[in-house]
Design a protein around this motif. Sequence first.
Motif, mmCIF file in Angstrom:
data_model
loop_
_atom_site.group_PDB
_atom_site.id
_atom_site.type_symbol
_atom_site.label_atom_id
_atom_site.label_comp_id
_atom_site.label_asym_id
_atom_site.label_seq_id
_atom_site.Cartn_x
_atom_site.Cartn_y
_atom_site.Cartn_z
ATOM 1 N N GLN A 41 3.778 -3.012 -11.941
ATOM 2 C CA GLN A 41 2.804 -2.672 -10.913
ATOM 3 C C GLN A 41 1.602 -1.969 -11.532
ATOM 4 O O GLN A 41 1.688 -1.378 -12.603
ATOM 5 C CB GLN A 41 3.436 -1.849 -9.793
ATOM 6 C CG GLN A 41 3.497 -0.355 -9.997
ATOM 7 C CD GLN A 41 4.027 0.355 -8.755
ATOM 8 O OE1 GLN A 41 5.003 -0.061 -8.143
ATOM 9 N NE2 GLN A 41 3.382 1.443 -8.388
ATOM 10 N N THR A 105 2.928 -0.023 11.036
ATOM 11 C CA THR A 105 1.815 0.010 10.087
ATOM 12 C C THR A 105 0.726 0.925 10.629
ATOM 13 O O THR A 105 0.735 1.298 11.800
ATOM 14 C CB THR A 105 1.219 -1.403 9.851
ATOM 15 O OG1 THR A 105 0.750 -1.931 11.098
ATOM 16 C CG2 THR A 105 2.234 -2.337 9.208
ATOM 17 N N THR A 128 -3.747 5.947 -2.225
ATOM 18 C CA THR A 128 -2.552 5.152 -1.957
ATOM 19 C C THR A 128 -2.195 4.286 -3.150
ATOM 20 O O THR A 128 -1.019 4.145 -3.494
ATOM 21 C CB THR A 128 -2.783 4.290 -0.696
ATOM 22 O OG1 THR A 128 -3.044 5.162 0.403
ATOM 23 C CG2 THR A 128 -1.580 3.426 -0.394
ATOM 24 N N GLY A 129 -3.191 3.723 -3.802
ATOM 25 C CA GLY A 129 -2.951 2.883 -4.973
ATOM 26 C C GLY A 129 -2.310 3.635 -6.121
ATOM 27 O O GLY A 129 -1.657 3.042 -6.976
ATOM 28 N N SER A 134 6.882 4.244 -4.882
ATOM 29 C CA SER A 134 6.952 3.018 -4.089
ATOM 30 C C SER A 134 8.183 3.019 -3.197
ATOM 31 O O SER A 134 9.257 3.468 -3.600
ATOM 32 C CB SER A 134 7.012 1.795 -5.006
ATOM 33 O OG SER A 134 5.837 1.686 -5.770
ATOM 34 N N CYS A 139 3.625 3.367 1.080
ATOM 35 C CA CYS A 139 2.230 2.934 1.065
ATOM 36 C C CYS A 139 2.072 1.476 1.489
ATOM 37 O O CYS A 139 0.981 1.058 1.879
ATOM 38 C CB CYS A 139 1.607 3.181 -0.312
ATOM 39 S SG CYS A 139 2.495 2.426 -1.669
ATOM 40 N N HIS A 140 3.160 0.711 1.452
ATOM 41 C CA HIS A 140 3.099 -0.679 1.903
ATOM 42 C C HIS A 140 2.816 -0.768 3.401
ATOM 43 O O HIS A 140 2.443 -1.829 3.890
ATOM 44 C CB HIS A 140 4.400 -1.421 1.552
ATOM 45 C CG HIS A 140 5.625 -0.825 2.156
ATOM 46 N ND1 HIS A 140 6.289 0.247 1.573
ATOM 47 C CD2 HIS A 140 6.304 -1.126 3.292
ATOM 48 C CE1 HIS A 140 7.331 0.552 2.326
ATOM 49 N NE2 HIS A 140 7.366 -0.259 3.374
ATOM 50 N N TYR A 152 -2.151 -3.539 -2.743
ATOM 51 C CA TYR A 152 -0.834 -2.948 -2.952
ATOM 52 C C TYR A 152 -0.591 -3.011 -4.448
ATOM 53 O O TYR A 152 -0.638 -4.098 -5.041
ATOM 54 C CB TYR A 152 0.252 -3.704 -2.170
ATOM 55 C CG TYR A 152 1.622 -3.077 -2.294
ATOM 56 C CD1 TYR A 152 1.862 -1.800 -1.793
ATOM 57 C CD2 TYR A 152 2.656 -3.739 -2.925
ATOM 58 C CE1 TYR A 152 3.113 -1.208 -1.908
ATOM 59 C CE2 TYR A 152 3.915 -3.156 -3.039
ATOM 60 C CZ TYR A 152 4.130 -1.886 -2.536
ATOM 61 O OH TYR A 152 5.359 -1.297 -2.652
ATOM 62 N N ILE A 156 0.459 -8.101 -3.399
ATOM 63 C CA ILE A 156 0.392 -8.429 -1.969
ATOM 64 C C ILE A 156 1.648 -9.158 -1.499
ATOM 65 O O ILE A 156 2.137 -8.911 -0.397
ATOM 66 C CB ILE A 156 -0.869 -9.270 -1.660
ATOM 67 C CG1 ILE A 156 -2.120 -8.405 -1.826
ATOM 68 C CG2 ILE A 156 -0.816 -9.855 -0.254
ATOM 69 C CD1 ILE A 156 -2.237 -7.265 -0.828
ATOM 70 N N LYS A 159 4.243 -6.673 -0.846
ATOM 71 C CA LYS A 159 3.907 -5.935 0.373
ATOM 72 C C LYS A 159 4.284 -6.761 1.597
ATOM 73 O O LYS A 159 4.883 -6.235 2.539
ATOM 74 C CB LYS A 159 2.408 -5.613 0.388
ATOM 75 C CG LYS A 159 1.937 -4.819 1.590
ATOM 76 C CD LYS A 159 0.472 -4.435 1.443
ATOM 77 C CE LYS A 159 0.003 -3.504 2.529
ATOM 78 N NZ LYS A 159 -1.315 -2.924 2.230
#
Length: 171
Positions: A41, A105, A128-129, A134, A139-140, A152, A156, A159
Amino acid sequence: MATALPPLFWTELDTPLGTMILAARGRDDRAALAGAWFVGQRHFDGPQADWQRDDEHPLLREAATQLRDWHAGRRIDFDLPLAPEGSAFQQRIWQALGRIPHGRTCSYGELAAAVGRPGAARAVGAATGRNPLSILVPCHRLVGHDGALTGYAGGIERKRQLLAFEAATGR
């Protein structure tokens, strides 16, 4: 004089979404989880040379158990001591992320307003990044203002899978 931080211990965990690296700072009763990253990631280059691998670390074993239970649909939240390292703003954002319920969300703009920084959606996205936890700090669950899947660090597609899983296992 600055106090030296306790060492970082780490282990690997295979999940349905790929291998994760779990890291804990310290090994005593004050140990706390410092990271949970997917291998590959963004913003994570893997365990560092001064980290110590410890597959028997009690907190790392508990984190792995809770993550396995989460992936199996047996749990929707986590009960672990967390100690992510980041700026005061990042800490505020990560804490706010933890309040987004499983299966729900929130937009970047809504989260910015919730922490008293309306108009700071981009800063929320940047913080968030850099989330080092995780899934544990979800954060997703952040989406664009129109519900679009945006950014993400784990990718993605991952996510999308996380959100679909939570929608199916929400309570």
